[in-house]
Design an enzyme around this catalytic site. Structure first.
Site, PDB file in Angstrom:
ATOM      1  N   ASP A 135      22.821   1.652  10.218  1.00  9.41           N
ATOM      2  CA  ASP A 135      21.490   2.116   9.814  1.00  9.41           C
ATOM      3  C   ASP A 135      21.385   2.124   8.292  1.00  9.41           C
ATOM      4  O   ASP A 135      22.400   2.173   7.585  1.00  9.41           O
ATOM      5  CB  ASP A 135      21.249   3.534  10.345  1.00  9.41           C
ATOM      6  CG  ASP A 135      21.279   3.576  11.863  1.00  9.41           C
ATOM      7  OD1 ASP A 135      21.042   2.524  12.493  1.00  9.41           O
ATOM      8  OD2 ASP A 135      21.542   4.662  12.410  1.00  9.41           O
TER       9      ASP A 135
HETATM   10  N1  URA Z   1      25.369   4.554  15.288  1.00  9.32           N
HETATM   11  C1  URA Z   1      24.298   5.044  14.625  1.00  9.32           C
HETATM   12  O1  URA Z   1      23.571   5.890  15.126  1.00  9.32           O
HETATM   13  N2  URA Z   1      24.039   4.537  13.400  1.00  9.32           N
HETATM   14  C2  URA Z   1      24.809   3.618  12.787  1.00  9.32           C
HETATM   15  O2  URA Z   1      24.526   3.224  11.648  1.00  9.32           O
HETATM   16  C3  URA Z   1      25.933   3.143  13.485  1.00  9.32           C
HETATM   17  C4  URA Z   1      26.191   3.621  14.739  1.00  9.32           C
END
Ligand code: URA
Length: 241
Positions: A106
């Site tokens: 993310d």
């Molecule tokens: N899971 C998440 O919620 N966000 C990420 O960036 C990676 C795995």
């Protein structure tokens, strides 16, 4: 062995535009096996022909592999019209067309990210079939309990009914925990903590298999690796989590 046009070879390997490659070739700055070549479309065999530009050897790399410390605020994508992406952080000489992040993080997540233009490798690592463990450090807005550890171990069911694979949850301080997953569903870590009523304030990926983010690699920086060293680290059997 596969042949490619000399102009394409130069623009791929030296990050030149096609017209810069044409100027270099027509200007007599390129030799192939000791002979100056002025034909832009001349066929070369990348793995065996000796190509020199301005007297310097142009080493052939089929693909590029980068281990990046992703900073917060940068998009895990190959390109975006408005927002900065992880590929934008790569210097032009190492950037390749088709370069992509292997397994997205993310925008606000930090940590280990592999960038490559090797689609076969990328898909092999991301594939749920690979079962490669990915370890995250989450900073939470509450405490992890033993009950949560057991629920995650059994395989959590997300709010939309998606069943997650068993995962390892380990406390790492007051409001911190390590979570190790062997798959990569959309927002999986945040959604898993959501099922036990915990919000994720910060998320950092520490490792993919035995490949661990080096302590001395600052956020926003990366290091180039070979396919062999990357695979050796990821599949390192001595690694346990
Ligand atoms: N899971 C998440 O919620 N966000 C990420 O960036 C990676 C795995």
């Amino acid at each position: 062995m596969e042949k490619i046009r000399l102009d394409r070879f130069l623009s791929n390997q030296l990050q030149m535009s096609r017209s810069e490659a044409h100027n270099a070739i027509r200007g007599g700055h390129v030799t192939v096996n000791g002979q100056t070549v002025r034909t832009v479309g001349q066929a070369v065999v990348p793995t065996s022909d000796a190509v020199l530009f301005c007297g310097k050897s142009v080493d052939y790399k089929k693909h590029i592999y980068l281990l990046m410390h992703k900073p917060a605020g940068v998009l895990s994508a190959s390109n975006d019209k408005k927002r900065e992406t992880v590929v934008d952080l790569v210097e032009p000489s190492l950037r390749r067309s088709g370069m992509f992040p292997v397994g997205r993080l993310d925008k606000d997540t930090t940590g280990l990210l592999i960038l490559t233009d090797d689609g076969e490798f990328g898909h092999r690592i991301i594939s749920p079939k690979s079962g490669i463990p990915k370890r995250y450090l989450a900073t939470l807005d509450g405490k992890v309990t033993e009950e949560m550890v057991l629920r995650f171990k059994a395989g959590v069911t997300l709010a939309d009914g998606t069943v997650c694979r068993p995962a390892i949850l380990e406390k790492a301080g007051e409001n911190k925990a390590y979570l190790t997953l062997t798959e990569g569903k959309y927002h999986e870590v945040k959604r898993m903590f959501g099922t036990v009523g915990l919000g994720v304030n910060a998320l950092h990926r520490e490792s993919i298999g035995g490949l661990v983010l080096p302590d001395d690699l600052p956020a926003g920086k990366y290091t180039e690796m070979t396919l062999e060293s990357l695979e050796k680290a990821i599949y390192d059997e001595s690694y346990t989590f």
